[in-house]
Write a protein that holds these residues in place. Structure first.
Motif: not given
Lengths: 294, 274
Positions: A10, A13-14, A249-250, A253-254, A256, A258, A261, A265, B115, B119-120, B122-123, B126-127, B212, B214
Motif C-alpha cells: 500500500t 503503491l501510493i 474508500i470509494f 479514491l475519487q 485521491r 492518499f 486510501i 486499505v 487483499f 480491493l488491491l 481497485l486501488t 484508481a491510483v 465505480l 475506475f
C-alpha cells in the motif's frame, strides 16, 4: 509477515504513482509555493526510507496520518465509518448463513434430478449475479414502483433490507454450495451407514451424526466470505449511499485522498488477514484430527 | 463414460455463441450511425426502433450492449491469458524447484491473497488512472496470476513425484523436457477449469471497476458505463441499466454452467465450491 507485505504494497503503491502525487492533489495550475508547502507538510520531501520509517512509527502508535480533504485524522474517519459497515456486514453474513446452511442440509440427501439440477442452477445464478445490477433492480422494484422500502441511506431496519439482500445473493450461494458438498461427503462415510443400519431414522442420523461433522469445514469458507463481503460493501454501499468503510474508500479514491486510501486499505486488509488466521485456528479447534501434532 | 449434454449446457453454449458472434458481426451489418446521439429521444423507452431504449444522450442501448461485449471480452481474455501464463511459469518454478524460489514466490502469492477480493485491483486502477484496455488488463493480472500459481504449484508438486516422471528422469530427461512433456499436459484440465471460472470472475471485476468509475474510460461503449449511468436515471429510464446488467449476468452464468459441466467431465467431481 503478510501484514508487513500489505503495508509495504500500500505504501509503495501510493508513493510510486506515475506522476507527482502533489500535482494530482492540487492540480496542474497550483503555484510552486503551495506545492512546496504541501510537500513539506506531508513529509514527501524526505527520502523514501525516512518516509516509510515515519509512517511505520506512526502506525505503531495508531496514527495513520491526516485526510487531505477533511484534515481530520484517518483513524478517526475509519472509526466513524466502521459501525455502519459492521452493521451491514454482520446482518448480511448472519442472514446468508441462516438461509444457506439449512438449504444445503436440506438438499444434500435429495437425489432427485429436479431438486439437484434446480438447486445447483439457482446457486450459480446467485454467484453470477452482479451486485451493481441486482441493487438497482431491487431499488426499482421495491422503492420506485411499490414504494414500500426506502431507497438508500442508513436508518431503521427497513433501510437495511435492500442492501442486505444485494450483498447476500453471492454469499448465500457460496454457503449453500459448501454446505451441500460437505454434508454429501459426510453422508458417504461408514459411520453414517452404521448409524442407519442400527435403525435410526434418516433425520436422526442427519442431526446427530452428520451435522456435527459436516459443519466445521464450512468454517474454512469464512475467509472467502469475508473477502466477498468486504469487496461487496464497496459496491453495495456506493449503490445505497451507505455511510460505511466502502463509501469511505470509494470517496477517497475519487478525491485521491492518499492518506485515507492507504489507511483504510491497510485496515481492511489487516482485518482480512487476521480473520484468516482466526479461521484457521477455529478450524483446528473443531477438528480433533488436526490437533494431534502439537 | 460419455454423458449427454443437458439443456442447461446447450443453452449456455448457444447464448455464448450468439453474443460473441453478435459482437463481431454487428459492426459489419450495422450502419455507421449506430452510436449516434439522438438528443431529442434521450431516455426514450424500448421501442421497435431501439429495442433496448436509449440512454441519457439518446444513444441506442442495444448497440452499446453489443459493442460493449467486445470490450469486455477483450479485457477478460487478455487478463485470463496473461494471468495463466504468469501463474503457470511461476507456479511451475515454485513447485518444481522448491527451496528458496518456492519461498519467495509463495510469499508474494500470500501477499496478493491478503487483499480481499477486488480491493488491491481497485486501488491500483484508481491510483494509476490511465485507464485504457491495456492498462486494465495489466492491473487485473497483477493479482489474477496468484490463484493460478497456487494451483499449478500444488499440481506440479504432486505430479513430479509420480512414477512416470521419475522413470523418465532416470532415463536421463532434463528438467525442461520433464516439465513441458510430462508435467504440463497433466495439469491442463484443472487449470482449464479454473480458467473458465477465472474468466467469468474477470468479467465481473472489470464491470465492477468500470461501474465505480475506475475502469474503461466512458468514451468506449461498455456494460459498466451503461450500468453506472443507468443508476442515475433509474426513475425515468430503468432500461439503461437493466439490459446491460442482464447481458453481463447471463454471460457470467453461461460460463459458470459450462465450467461446472467441464469440471464434471474432466475431473469427475460433481460439486465443489468455486
Amino acid at each position: 509477515m503478510s501484514l508487513l507485505g500489505v503495508l509495504l504494497i500500500t505504501f509503495l503503491l501510493i508513493h510510486f504513482v506515475p506522476g507527482d502525487p502533489i500535482d494530482l492533489m492540487l492540480g496542474e495550475q497550483a503555484s510552486a509555493v503551495d506545492k512546496e508547502a504541501l510537500r513539506k507538510s506531508l513529509g514527501l520531501d524526505q527520502p523514501f526510507f525516512t518516509q516509510f520509517k515515519n509512517y511505520f512509527l506512526g502506525l505503531m502508535q495508531g496514527d495513520l496520518g491526516h485526510s487531505l480533504f477533511s484534515k481530520r485524522p484517518v483513524s478517526q474517519e475509519i472509526i466513524e465509518r466502521l459501525p455502519a459497515t459492521l452493521e451491514l456486514g454482520a446482518v448480511a453474513l448472519i442472514f446468508s448463513f441462516l438461509i444457506g446452511v439449512p438449504l444445503g442440509v436440506w438438499a444434500a440427501p435429495r437425489k432427485r434430478k429436479m431438486t439437484r439440477g434446480l438447486s445447483s442452477t439457482l446457486s450459480l445464478v446467485g454467484l453470477a449475479m452482479p451486485s451493481f445490477w441486482l441493487g438497482p433492480i431491487l431499488i426499482f422494484i421495491f422503492a420506485v414502483q411499490l414504494e414500500i422500502l426506502p431507497v438508500s441511506e442508513r436508518g431503521g431496519i427497513a433501510n437495511l433490507i435492500l442492501p442486505v439482500l444485494t450483498l447476500s445473493s453471492g454469499l448465500i450461494a457460496l454457503i449453500y454450495r459448501m454446505t451441500l458438498a460437505s454434508v454429501q461427503e459426510v453422508l458417504g462415510e461408514d459411520y453414517v451407514r452404521v448409524a442407519l443400519a442400527k435403525g435410526n431414522t434418516p433425520n436422526q442420523v442427519l442431526f446427530k451424526h452428520v451435522l456435527k461433522n459436516a459443519l466445521s469445514p464450512i468454517l474454512t469458507l469464512l475467509g472467502i466470505l469475508l473477502g466477498v463481503l468486504l469487496t461487496g460493501t464497496v459496491i453495495v454501499e456506493t449503490i445505497f449511499d451507505w455511510p460505511g468503510l466502502g463509501t469511505l474508500i470509494f470517496e477517497s479514491l475519487q478525491r485521491r485522498d492518499f492518506p485515507v486510501i492507504q489507511g483504510s486499505v491497510l485496515f481492511v486488509a489487516s482485518t482480512y488477514v487476521l480473520a484468516g488466521i482466526i479461521t484457521d485456528f477455529l478450524y483446528v479447534l473443531t477438528q480433533p484430527k488436526l490437533r494431534g501434532g502439537s | 463414460m460419455k454423458r449427454k449434454l443437458n439443456y442447461k449446457t446447450l443453452l449456455s453454449i448457444a447464448f455464448l455463441i450468439l453474443i460473441v458472434s453478435g459482437s463481431f458481426l454487428f459492426p459489419i451489418f450495422s450502419n455507421d450511425g449506430a452510436l449516434d446521439m439522438e438528443l431529442s429521444q434521450r431516455l426514450s423507452a424500448p421501442s421497435l426502433e431501439a429495442p433496448f431504449g436509449r440512454d441519457q444522450n439518446g444513444v441506442d442501448v442495444l448497440s452499446q450492449v453489443i459493442l460493449g461485449t467486445k470490450t469486455s471480452l477483450t479485457i477478460s481474455l487478455g487478463t485470463t491469458l496473461l494471468s495463466v501464463l504468469l501463474g503457470l511459469i511461476l507456479g511451475t518454478l515454485s513447485g518444481y524447484f522448491g527451496g528458496i524460489t518456492d519461498q519467495i514466490i509463495m510469499r508474494i502469492v500470500d501477499i496478493c491473497f491478503s487483499f480481499p477480493g477486488l480491493l488491491l485491483v481497485l486501488t491500483i486502477a484508481a491510483v494509476i488512472q490511465s485507464a485504457s484496455i491495456g492498462s486494465l488488463i495489466i492491473t487485473l493480472s497483477i493479482t489474477g496470476w496468484a490463484g493460478y500459481a497456487r494451483l499449478v504449484r500444488g499440481e506440479v508438486q504432486s505430479i513430479k513425484l509420480k512414477d512416470f516422471v521419475q522413470s523418465s528422469k532416470s532415463l536421463g530427461a532434463k528438467n525442461p523436457r520433464l516439465i513441458i512433456f510430462h508435467i504440463w499436459p497433466n495439469i491442463f484440465s484443472p487449470l482449464f477449469v479454473q480458467m473458465t471460472f477465472g474468466f467469468a470472475g474477470v468479467l465481473l471485476a472489470e464491470s465492477s471497476l468500470t461501474f465505480l468509475g475506475f475502469g474503461i474510460p466512458p468514451t468506449e461503449p461498455s456494460w459498466g458505463i451503461l450500468l453506472s449511468s443507468g443508476r442515475q436515471f433509474l426513475w425515468e429510464a430503468p432500461h439503461i441499466s437493466f439490459f446491460p446488467g442482464l447481458f453481463l449476468f447471463l454471460f457470467v452464468l453461461s460460463i459458470f454452467v459450462l465450467g461446472d459441466e467441464m469440471r464434471r467431465r474432466l475431473q469427475g467431481q460433481s460439486s465443489q465450491v468455486i
